[in-house]
Design a protein around this motif. Structure first.
Motif, PDB file in Angstrom:
ATOM      1  N   PHE A 198      34.748  46.970  34.317  1.00 32.80           N
ATOM      2  CA  PHE A 198      33.627  46.066  34.477  1.00 32.80           C
ATOM      3  C   PHE A 198      32.338  46.755  34.887  1.00 32.80           C
ATOM      4  O   PHE A 198      31.357  46.120  35.163  1.00 32.80           O
ATOM      5  N   SER A 199      32.367  48.069  34.924  1.00 35.10           N
ATOM      6  CA  SER A 199      31.183  48.789  35.347  1.00 35.10           C
ATOM      7  C   SER A 199      30.137  48.899  34.245  1.00 35.10           C
ATOM      8  O   SER A 199      29.006  49.221  34.507  1.00 35.10           O
ATOM      9  N   GLN A 200      30.491  48.607  33.007  1.00 37.70           N
ATOM     10  CA  GLN A 200      29.588  48.819  31.892  1.00 37.70           C
ATOM     11  C   GLN A 200      28.392  47.880  31.921  1.00 37.70           C
ATOM     12  O   GLN A 200      27.276  48.283  31.687  1.00 37.70           O
ATOM     13  N   SER A 201      28.607  46.626  32.182  1.00 35.93           N
ATOM     14  CA  SER A 201      27.506  45.680  32.116  1.00 35.93           C
ATOM     15  C   SER A 201      27.663  44.627  33.197  1.00 35.93           C
ATOM     16  O   SER A 201      28.583  43.828  33.163  1.00 35.93           O
ATOM     17  N   ALA A 202      26.739  44.629  34.124  1.00 40.78           N
ATOM     18  CA  ALA A 202      26.797  43.630  35.192  1.00 40.78           C
ATOM     19  C   ALA A 202      26.634  42.228  34.628  1.00 40.78           C
ATOM     20  O   ALA A 202      27.149  41.268  35.166  1.00 40.78           O
ATOM     21  N   ASN A 203      25.889  42.106  33.512  1.00 39.97           N
ATOM     22  CA  ASN A 203      25.672  40.797  32.915  1.00 39.97           C
ATOM     23  C   ASN A 203      26.924  40.226  32.272  1.00 39.97           C
ATOM     24  O   ASN A 203      27.048  39.030  32.111  1.00 39.97           O
ATOM     25  N   ALA A 204      27.835  41.099  31.867  1.00 41.78           N
ATOM     26  CA  ALA A 204      29.048  40.634  31.195  1.00 41.78           C
ATOM     27  C   ALA A 204      30.235  40.684  32.136  1.00 41.78           C
ATOM     28  O   ALA A 204      31.355  40.910  31.734  1.00 41.78           O
ATOM     29  N   SER A 205      29.986  40.476  33.405  1.00 41.51           N
ATOM     30  CA  SER A 205      31.028  40.526  34.410  1.00 41.51           C
ATOM     31  C   SER A 205      31.360  39.125  34.897  1.00 41.51           C
ATOM     32  O   SER A 205      30.483  38.281  35.034  1.00 41.51           O
ATOM     33  N   LEU A 206      32.630  38.909  35.145  1.00 37.50           N
ATOM     34  CA  LEU A 206      33.072  37.615  35.670  1.00 37.50           C
ATOM     35  C   LEU A 206      33.111  37.740  37.189  1.00 37.50           C
ATOM     36  O   LEU A 206      34.156  37.916  37.787  1.00 37.50           O
ATOM     37  N   SER A 207      31.940  37.663  37.788  1.00 34.09           N
ATOM     38  CA  SER A 207      31.778  38.007  39.193  1.00 34.09           C
ATOM     39  C   SER A 207      31.810  36.830  40.157  1.00 34.09           C
ATOM     40  O   SER A 207      31.571  37.005  41.337  1.00 34.09           O
ATOM     41  N   SER A 208      32.108  35.637  39.661  1.00 30.32           N
ATOM     42  CA  SER A 208      32.210  34.487  40.554  1.00 30.32           C
ATOM     43  C   SER A 208      33.359  33.607  40.079  1.00 30.32           C
ATOM     44  O   SER A 208      33.717  33.622  38.906  1.00 30.32           O
ATOM     45  N   PRO A 209      33.919  32.814  40.997  1.00 32.68           N
ATOM     46  CA  PRO A 209      34.990  31.896  40.587  1.00 32.68           C
ATOM     47  C   PRO A 209      34.549  30.940  39.476  1.00 32.68           C
ATOM     48  O   PRO A 209      35.313  30.645  38.564  1.00 32.68           O
ATOM     49  N   GLU A 210      33.309  30.494  39.537  1.00 34.80           N
ATOM     50  CA  GLU A 210      32.812  29.568  38.530  1.00 34.80           C
ATOM     51  C   GLU A 210      32.772  30.225  37.154  1.00 34.80           C
ATOM     52  O   GLU A 210      33.150  29.620  36.143  1.00 34.80           O
ATOM     53  N   LEU A 211      32.296  31.479  37.113  1.00 33.20           N
ATOM     54  CA  LEU A 211      32.246  32.198  35.829  1.00 33.20           C
ATOM     55  C   LEU A 211      33.644  32.424  35.274  1.00 33.20           C
ATOM     56  O   LEU A 211      33.883  32.261  34.077  1.00 33.20           O
ATOM     57  N   LEU A 212      34.576  32.805  36.144  1.00 33.83           N
ATOM     58  CA  LEU A 212      35.941  33.048  35.677  1.00 33.83           C
ATOM     59  C   LEU A 212      36.559  31.759  35.135  1.00 33.83           C
ATOM     60  O   LEU A 212      37.175  31.760  34.071  1.00 33.83           O
ATOM     61  N   ASN A 213      36.387  30.659  35.847  1.00 31.16           N
ATOM     62  CA  ASN A 213      36.927  29.380  35.370  1.00 31.16           C
ATOM     63  C   ASN A 213      36.287  28.964  34.041  1.00 31.16           C
ATOM     64  O   ASN A 213      36.970  28.475  33.142  1.00 31.16           O
ATOM     65  N   SER A 214      34.979  29.166  33.906  1.00 29.28           N
ATOM     66  CA  SER A 214      34.307  28.863  32.638  1.00 29.28           C
ATOM     67  C   SER A 214      34.819  29.766  31.525  1.00 29.28           C
ATOM     68  O   SER A 214      35.013  29.317  30.391  1.00 29.28           O
TER      69      SER A 214
END
Length: 154
Positions: free
Chosen positions: A22-38
């Motif tokens: 996940f180090s390649q792109s901070a924008n393409a990271s699932l960095s919150s529970p909401e993002l992961l669920n989405s």
């Protein structure tokens, strides 16, 4: 089911590989529970539209997705929802989808691999605004490993 043992092995591999993914792109990271669920919901929607997966896998995908969502909720409730934990769970989810699809068969594995890669890319794009090619590539590598394991059994 046989796929559960392989799922655990693949999930273990995914957790080992996840920190560097996940180090390649901070924008393409699932960095919150909401993002992961989405992301999970978006992946299931896109994968369902491909027509590649047997109907029997829909329930399995939902069950795994719900288990991952429950894990996220539990981590949030105890204050352990770090970015690395969420990213490891996203890798576990994706590797689970691979294992279910390959174990249930129904289509050729190349078609399954393409559908999963496309669904992951679209889910990242919809959820984070950017595709995480390194993540998608790692899942492709897991699919190749899974196909190799199937060939060894035959």
């Amino acid at each position: 089911m046989i796929w559960t043992a392989r799922l655990l092995a693949l999930s273990f591999l995914a957790v080992l590989c996840a920190p560097g993914l996940f180090s390649q792109s901070a924008n393409a990271s699932l960095s919150s529970p909401e993002l992961l669920n989405s992301f999970i919901g978006s992946f299931k929607d896109h994968a369902g539209r491909t027509g590649t997966f047997p109907p029997s896998t829909i329930d399995d995908k939902t069950t795994i997705g719900d288990a991952i969502k429950y894990s996220v909720e539990k981590m949030v409730s105890i204050g352990k929802s770090s970015v690395s934990n969420l990213q490891a769970l996203s890798m576990a989810f994706a590797s689970s989808m691979v294992e279910i699809a390959v174990a249930d068969g129904g289509h050729n594995t190349e078609e399954i691999a393409a559908a999963i890669s496309e669904s992951l890319s679209l889910a990242f794009l919809q959820t984070t605004g950017a595709v995480n090619p390194q993540f998608v590539n790692e899942i492709s590598n897991l699919m190749n490993l899974s196909k190799l394991l199937e060939k060894c059994k035959a």
